[in-house]
Scaffold this motif. Structure first.
Motif: not given
Length: 478
Positions: A405-410
């Motif tokens: 995923a493209i997500a904060p923290g990834a």
């Protein structure tokens, strides 16, 4: 910063200089494409911001008008073959090919290497060979073979992502098949976390058992002529063989409560049984592969053993049913089953399907193959990425480790894709060790223009990939 956390980097965010910022009109976030900026710091996605927000960065990548940004793909079914059969593939060539196809994480199968990954000692050998030679992140499956029940929990403690078994001859002598009873005993040990002696070691495992589901008796009863006709080969691997083996997996998973996964489903005849089992609460997942979704038995020329795989490519009606099952959620993931071999093995028998090695090398081409067919069917790219990135990451627990995923923290594992750019497959230009593919000369759409691992572009010269270990379900270390 764990995946999913909001990224406010303290109160001094305006002073932060990110390592890299991507900006584009089509960035895949939360299942949809939208204009966004993706800021990377220390190998992870630190912030997702709207266009126009001022972000300081050491480097910037502005997507072209015809490009999209997607999470790197996660391919949980790859035969790297090293050590022992490195002339077939190898970690360096396989992971270069993966990166060229937008794949940033692979999980290596336990067989076709010598030794196979059926003990902790064998896993150590494989990891030693991979160290310093992988261009994407790599995890490992363990193997279930007759007599190694006592090796399974130690392998689990060493961080394999699950365990593979065959219910039919694997094609290599060092990885023999198990009986349905042996498979069930392994499921019992792995689902309950108890070794045969009854200790509580590894009680947190709840490991996944992945199965090559073809029934040996059904295959033995089928005709096996030496023939250049694909129809004869197809008859030698009937739908009934998959059906009987899948029924055995469902029955064992139902009795044990184990997590079971059907590998490379090719036959649509078993889809109803899978759907019923899941409705009953059986913990069952299913994958299929690009070749089953794009190719058909009707188009395979006589003697074209580049198309041979087991289970086989079936007819066009069957292919359509697999696509429906994906859209309905009965099939969970699409993975390559990348299974390469040298020309002397792949073309053995001069076109005789009974003699040639069964396996398709498609690691570099999987996204383009699937997207080309999906687009023809009116299926959105977002769904293709879900099937090839987020869903396989969830399957092996890597979603919690920042994959898919493209997500904060990834993890900043990303691919820049030109989804409308067409190309003709040139086998000699692929990064796979051998220029063999059933897609040679085929026109596909979807060009991966750049792949980033932990925020750094994969250039094929510096091997920055990491060797991954499965963590406990509670996220703690082993």
């Amino acid at each position: 910063m764990p995946p999913g956390d909001a990224s406010s980097i303290g109160g001094a965010e305006a002073s932060v200089v990110f390592d890299l910022v991507f900006a584009g009109d089509r960035v895949l976030v939360d299942g949809a494409f939208a204009p966004a900026q993706v800021a990377v710091l220390d190998g992870r996605i630190a912030r997702i911001a709207e266009p126009g927000v001022a972000l300081r960065a050491a480097h910037r990548v502005r997507l072209a008008d015809d490009e999209v940004l997607i999470p790197g793909l996660v391919d949980t079914h790859v035969h790297v073959n090293e050590p022992g059969r490195t002339d077939w593939e190898g970690f360096a060539s396989a992971t270069r090919a993966a990166a060229a196809g937008g794949v940033t994480t692979i999980v290596d199968m336990p067989l076709n290497s010598i030794p196979p990954t059926t003990s902790v000692a064998a896993l150590a050998v494989k990891r030693a060979r991979a160290t310093g030679h992988v261009f994407v992140d790599v995890g490992f499956w363990g193997g279930i073979v007759p007599g190694n029940l006592g090796d399974l929990l130690p392998l689990g403690d060493e961080g394999v992502f699950g365990f593979k078994c065959f219910l039919i001859d694997s094609g290599v002598a060092e990885f023999p098949p198990v009986t349905p009873d042996e498979m069930e005993r392994a499921m019992t040990a792995l689902s309950r976390g108890a070794d045969p002696a009854g200790s509580e070691a590894g009680a947190d495992l709840d490991q996944l058992v992945i199965v090559h589901a073809e029934d040996a008796a059904a295959i033995d009863a089928a005709p096996h002529p030496h023939s250049r006709a694909y129809a004869d080969f197809l008859a030698s691997r009937p739908d009934a063989a998959e059906g009987a083996a899948i029924a055995a997996v469902i029955a064992a998973a139902r009795r044990t409560g184990a997590r079971a996964h059907i590998l490379h489903l090719s036959s649509s005849a078993s889809l109803e049984a899978v759907a019923r089992a899941r409705a009953d609460g059986v913990r069952l997942t299913v994958e299929t592969c690009p070749h089953y979704l794009a190719l058909t038995a009707e188009e395979v020329p006589d003697g074209a053993t580049a198309f041979k795989c087991c289970p086989p490519i079936r007819g066009a009606v069957n292919r359509d049913a697999l696509w429906r099952a994906l859209e309905e959620g009965v099939i969970d993931t699409i993975v390559s089953d990348h299974s390469p071999a040298p020309p002397a093995v792949k073309f053995a028998g001069d076109g005789d399907f009974a003699v040639a090695w069964g396996g398709i090398a498609s690691l570099q081409l999987g996204l383009a193959v699937v997207w080309t067919e999906a687009r023809r069917r009116g299926i959105r790219l977002e769904r293709v990425v879900e099937w090839m990135s987020a869903a396989p990451a969830r399957l092996v627990g890597l979603d919690g480790a920042g994959k898919g995923a493209i997500a904060p923290g990834a993890d900043a594992d990303l691919a820049v894709l030109a989804p409308d750019d067409a190309f003709t497959v040139d086998a000699a230009a692929l990064h796979h060790r051998h220029p063999i593919t059933p897609y040679a000369g085929r026109e596909l759409v979807g060009v991966v223009r750049a792949t980033y691992l932990a925020g750094r572009e994969v250039d094929g010269t510096v091997a920055r990939g990491r060797l991954l270990r499965r963590t406990r379900p509670d996220g703690g270390p082993r």
